[in-house]
Design a protein around this motif. Sequence first.
Motif, short mmCIF file in Angstrom:
data_model
loop_
_atom_site.label_atom_id
_atom_site.label_comp_id
_atom_site.label_asym_id
_atom_site.label_seq_id
_atom_site.Cartn_x
_atom_site.Cartn_y
_atom_site.Cartn_z
N ILE A 66 46.24 127.25 71.19
CA ILE A 66 45.62 128.55 70.91
C ILE A 66 46.34 129.65 71.70
O ILE A 66 46.56 130.75 71.20
N ASP A 68 41.21 125.47 62.91
CA ASP A 68 40.77 124.79 64.12
C ASP A 68 39.70 123.78 63.73
O ASP A 68 38.56 124.15 63.42
N HIS A 127 40.42 132.29 70.29
CA HIS A 127 41.38 132.65 69.24
C HIS A 127 41.60 134.16 69.21
O HIS A 127 42.74 134.63 69.27
N THR A 150 43.44 121.67 72.71
CA THR A 150 43.75 122.68 71.70
C THR A 150 43.92 124.06 72.32
O THR A 150 44.59 124.93 71.75
N VAL A 203 37.90 128.58 62.04
CA VAL A 203 37.35 127.45 62.78
C VAL A 203 36.45 126.68 61.82
O VAL A 203 35.48 127.23 61.29
N LEU A 244 44.54 122.25 64.13
CA LEU A 244 44.28 121.88 65.52
C LEU A 244 43.18 120.83 65.58
O LEU A 244 42.13 120.99 64.94
#
Length: 325
Positions: A75, A161, A97, A71, A129, A185
């Motif tokens: 990002i 995320d 991030h 991921t 997230v 993600l």
Amino acid sequence: MLEHGGNLRDAAQRFGRDDWLDLSTGINPRWYPVPTLPGDAWHRLPEPDPALAAAAAAYYGAPLMLPVAGTQAAIQALPRLRKPSRVAVSAPSYAEHAHHWSDHGHAMTLTPYAQLDAAVAQNDVVVVVNPNNPTGALVPAAQLLQWAEQLAARGGWLVVDEAFGDTAQQHSVASHSDRPGLIVLRSVGKFFGLAGIRLGFVAAHPALLGELADLLGPWTISGPAQHIALAALRDTAWQAETRDYLRTNGDRLRALLAAHDIRSGGTDLFQWWAAPEPEAFWQHMAERGIWIRLFKQAARGVRLGLPPDEAGWRRLQTALTEWSK
């Protein structure tokens, strides 16, 4: 580069020992057993295998997925696909991030979870997230979908995320990711314990996935990684057994901490708490060969993952007992 867990070489240099119990990452300590690989996995250029994307879509419940080199690759790339925008990143959360959205001309602000609803009206991109790393905080899927709709109506994005989402699949929004403006993600590194193969997936509208694929270029996923992940994503028996194992051991870790007057939160893979003396606790554990994650800034506290075996559990219990005295 930002600091991350799993940096055992740094631990060894600083404390002069090599018998570490590594609880710093939140990665499943019982990784997926790697199958025997065909010889051409090492020999051939790793052209994309449609079966891998299909297996990922089936496992994560998404209409379409793009394999990426962890991921982390997405990002770093996503901020490059937008003109300068107003971006709100959930805080505290995975620091990469904010690090990358603050580049490329974007106006980035760190936004506490309690203020995300208001941030949707004031920004072009909102990054959440979910479950949160490091605290384990969760935003309900219905709320995320409402935010995604609001942002998409004016050409914005909601980036979710879900790297730690395998043990909280009921909160995933991956099944809705074919709508414009919603980007999800996912990672095979955490639940499957395969961080070393550097593989993740992005679920999004086909047009955006095409732009991302063009930006990342060819041969992004190695041949061995494709073979290993395809087996893991299709192995439903191992997945079910592992969810039971993580649930049981996640409960065990929460109970062990509570027995030492530590009120923690997190997921089945890790626990976090706002320790009153996080540096002192981290130092105490490191001196006993237990490597945990220290957070000094927005999420001031500590996070630790699951021990891999009974010897590890005993070491952790002993260190906690010594700390409590």
